[in-house]
Design a protein around this motif. Structure first.
Motif, short mmCIF file in Angstrom:
data_model
loop_
_atom_site.label_atom_id
_atom_site.label_comp_id
_atom_site.label_asym_id
_atom_site.label_seq_id
_atom_site.Cartn_x
_atom_site.Cartn_y
_atom_site.Cartn_z
N GLU A 302 -47.57 -31.00 -56.70
CA GLU A 302 -46.68 -30.47 -57.75
C GLU A 302 -45.26 -30.33 -57.22
O GLU A 302 -44.29 -30.57 -57.92
CB GLU A 302 -47.19 -29.11 -58.26
CG GLU A 302 -48.39 -29.18 -59.18
CD GLU A 302 -48.22 -30.20 -60.32
OE1 GLU A 302 -47.14 -30.25 -60.94
OE2 GLU A 302 -49.18 -30.96 -60.58
N VAL A 303 -45.17 -29.91 -55.94
CA VAL A 303 -43.83 -29.77 -55.34
C VAL A 303 -43.15 -31.14 -55.30
O VAL A 303 -41.97 -31.27 -55.62
CB VAL A 303 -43.92 -29.15 -53.92
CG1 VAL A 303 -42.58 -29.24 -53.20
CG2 VAL A 303 -44.37 -27.70 -54.00
N ARG A 304 -43.92 -32.18 -54.97
CA ARG A 304 -43.36 -33.55 -54.94
C ARG A 304 -42.87 -33.94 -56.33
O ARG A 304 -41.81 -34.52 -56.50
CB ARG A 304 -44.41 -34.55 -54.46
CG ARG A 304 -44.56 -34.56 -52.97
CD ARG A 304 -45.29 -35.82 -52.51
NE ARG A 304 -45.83 -35.58 -51.18
CZ ARG A 304 -47.12 -35.39 -50.91
NH1 ARG A 304 -48.02 -35.45 -51.88
NH2 ARG A 304 -47.52 -35.16 -49.68
N ARG A 305 -43.70 -33.61 -57.31
CA ARG A 305 -43.36 -33.93 -58.70
C ARG A 305 -42.05 -33.27 -59.11
O ARG A 305 -41.16 -33.89 -59.70
CB ARG A 305 -44.49 -33.42 -59.60
CG ARG A 305 -44.89 -34.37 -60.68
CD ARG A 305 -46.06 -33.80 -61.44
NE ARG A 305 -45.70 -33.64 -62.84
CZ ARG A 305 -45.60 -34.64 -63.69
NH1 ARG A 305 -45.80 -35.87 -63.30
NH2 ARG A 305 -45.27 -34.42 -64.94
N MET A 306 -41.94 -31.97 -58.72
CA MET A 306 -40.71 -31.24 -59.08
C MET A 306 -39.50 -31.81 -58.34
O MET A 306 -38.41 -31.90 -58.89
CB MET A 306 -40.88 -29.75 -58.75
CG MET A 306 -41.71 -29.04 -59.81
SD MET A 306 -41.59 -27.28 -59.69
CE MET A 306 -42.37 -26.96 -58.17
N THR A 307 -39.73 -32.21 -57.08
CA THR A 307 -38.63 -32.81 -56.31
C THR A 307 -38.16 -34.09 -57.00
O THR A 307 -36.95 -34.32 -57.15
CB THR A 307 -39.09 -33.12 -54.87
OG1 THR A 307 -39.77 -31.99 -54.37
CG2 THR A 307 -37.93 -33.49 -53.98
N ASP A 308 -39.13 -34.89 -57.45
CA ASP A 308 -38.79 -36.13 -58.17
C ASP A 308 -37.93 -35.82 -59.38
O ASP A 308 -36.92 -36.47 -59.64
CB ASP A 308 -40.08 -36.82 -58.67
CG ASP A 308 -40.73 -37.61 -57.55
OD1 ASP A 308 -40.11 -37.68 -56.47
OD2 ASP A 308 -41.85 -38.14 -57.77
N LEU A 309 -38.41 -34.80 -60.15
CA LEU A 309 -37.70 -34.44 -61.38
C LEU A 309 -36.27 -34.00 -61.07
O LEU A 309 -35.31 -34.47 -61.69
CB LEU A 309 -38.46 -33.33 -62.12
CG LEU A 309 -37.76 -32.75 -63.34
CD1 LEU A 309 -37.50 -33.83 -64.39
CD2 LEU A 309 -38.58 -31.62 -63.97
N VAL A 310 -36.15 -33.11 -60.07
CA VAL A 310 -34.82 -32.60 -59.74
C VAL A 310 -33.92 -33.75 -59.27
O VAL A 310 -32.74 -33.81 -59.63
CB VAL A 310 -34.92 -31.47 -58.69
CG1 VAL A 310 -33.55 -31.08 -58.16
CG2 VAL A 310 -35.61 -30.25 -59.30
#
Ligand code: ADP
Length: 482
Positions: A302-310
């Protein structure tokens, strides 16, 4: 502070006064010239008459002189000629070849004080050409105008006649001019001034009306409202139309900004909730070590996903600001696409999708290698993502006279005609719920970023698609010049 209205009116009136005064002086000067011309003609006519009297007398009597002694100080015309000349009005002086005045008319004789001397000096310089000479006689307090009439070849030794007239008419401003200057012109200027002041007042009212309305609309909450075109503000129709267009654009960008913020927050909310649940699960006392590890693994995802989004959001924000952090260099497309193809092969294999690169070309473009890779990979991953197992994805590089293309064709689910216009919009996904819930779930930012990358390179990203048949995405880039 003096208002613009007063300043403009004052400037207008001052301009009018300046123009009127100049015109008045010009008309007066022209009129004076005409009057002097008339007087000169009159004086010349008197001179002609006097000359005829002398010529006639000479013909009849032979000599027109009473004393014709060249040595004598005083020379006079014969009484007979004098009598006839005295019938002529105005200033007449007859001069002999020795410069002596042999006849002075009664008007000349009446001159007092220094005037006689002035007359003598002036007449000595009187041009023979017929040009008028104008000068002032003190005792008369008048201007007089003299012209010369030549008596060249005269048998009695006379040389010329100076004839003159009072030029009073030329030096006074006529009564009707005075009436215009003092009464009518100020009246016209005053009326024009009042008119200008009122018109400016109306204009100012219209502008302040528009200003108040714009202020009320642009407070941020009333952007749906538009300026009304009242009867009063018809002069500013263009301004009102332009402002309305500007408010429309503001409304659209505010709405876009609101939607963007809401979408971004929404996209972050889900992974944050999952992250929170994962961390809570990992922290539970009762949990097994393996379960904890699984929970932490999921949290990391999930952290990776959020990093991608940001990262995607940052890219778009920079693009909006015009901060294209592109590191341009000559990029060989062949090897770059080959690299993308190899990654696609792995992704395709996992999805059961066949990936092909049937043709490529040796072309060089000026661009940012990392961004171009991101662009190609976005399109390829989309093609694989939206193609069910058993389908095909084909990549290709094409060289054309003016540009180079990179195309990705798939036999996937395609995009419906209703959805198609939205595919480049930020956060847009066909069937949002399914996208997010399924493995496919992107953020709907990939194509927006891809389009920006293509445009930042001076190129385009176009698409065509049919629902259930598949899609074709084509990047067109300018060729690097030699
Ligand atoms: P996402 O991360 O959701 O893929 P994109 O901006 O890349 O976001 O794409 C936006 C939407 O366009 C996708 O959600 C999908 O509905 C549609 N789309 C993009 N590429 C394809 C494709 N090759 N086939 C079918 N639909 C596509």
């Amino acid at each position: 502070m003096i208002s613009t209205r007063v300043t403009l009116t004052a400037a207008f009136v001052a301009g009018l006064v300046a123009v009127t005064v100049t015109l008045f002086l010009a008309v007066l000067a022209a009129r004076n010239d005409a009057v002097y011309h008339d007087i000169a003609l009159y004086a010349a006519a008197q001179g002609d008459l006097a000359a005829r009297v002398i010529t006639d007398a000479e013909k009849a009597e032979g000599n027109v002189m009473a004393t014709s002694d060249t040595a004598a100080l005083i020379a006079l015309l014969s009484p007979n000629v004098v009598n006839r000349l005295q019938a002529l009005p105005g200033f007449i002086v007859v001069v002999d070849t020795m410069g002596r005045a042999v006849y002075r008319s009664s008007d000349v004789m009446r001159l007092q004080g220094s005037d006689m001397a002035t007359l003598q000096t002036q007449l000595a310089g009187l041009p023979a050409s017929g040009e008028a000479l104008i000068f002032t006689l003190d005792s008369l307090q008048e201007k007089v105008l003299f012209v010369s009439h030549s008596l060249a070849g005269n048998a009695s030794g006379l040389s010329r006649i100076a004839s003159g007239a009072v030029a009073t008419r030329a030096s006074t401003i006529p009564r009707e001019y005075l009436l215009d200057a003092l009464l009518i012109v100020p009246l016209i200027i005053g009326t024009a001034g009042v008119g200008a002041f009122m018109i400016l007042g109306r204009t100012q009212r219209q502008l302040s009306e528009i200003t108040t309305e714009v202020a009320a609309i642009t407070d941020g909450r009333s952007l749906h409202r538009r300026l009304a075109l009242s009867d009063e503000s018809t002069d500013f129709a263009d301004l009102v139309t332009t402002l309305n267009a500007m408010i429309s654009r503001l409304e659209t960008s505010f709405a876009g900004l609101r939607r963007f913020t809401a979408d971004a927050s929404h996209e972050l909310k889900t992974p944050l909730a999952v992250l929170r649940a994962d961390v809570e699960r990992a922290m539970m006392d009762s949990g097994h070590q393996t379960e904890r590890m699984i929970a932490l693994e999921e949290a990391l995802q999930e952290v990776r996903r959020m990093t991608d989004l940001v990262e995607s959001l940052l890219t778009l924000a920079r693009a909006d600001e015009g901060r294209f952090d592109l590191h341009r260099e000559p990029v060989e497309l062949g090897p770059l696409v080959q690299d993308v193809y190899e990654t696609a092969l792995i992704l395709g294999e996992a999805q059961g999708v066949t990936v092909n690169l049937p043709f490529t070309a040796d072309v060089i473009v000026m661009g940012d290698r990392t961004r171009l890779r991101q662009l190609f990979l976005n399109l390829v991953t989309n093609a694989i993502k939206y193609t069910p197992a058993g389908g095909k994805v084909e990549l290709g590089v094409g060289r054309h006279p003016d540009n180079v293309t990179f195309a990705v064709r798939d036999t996937g689910i395609g995009i419906s005609a209703a959805d198609f216009p939205h595919i480049f919009e930020r956060f847009w996904r066909a069937d949002r719920v399914r996208s997010r819930m399924s493995e496919r779930g992107g953020f709907g930012l990939g194509l927006a970023i891809s389009q920006w990358i293509a445009q930042a390179h001076g190129g385009t990203l176009t698409a065509s698609s049919r629902l259930g048949r598949g899609s074709l995405f084509t990047v067109t880039l300018p060729l690097a010049s030699d």
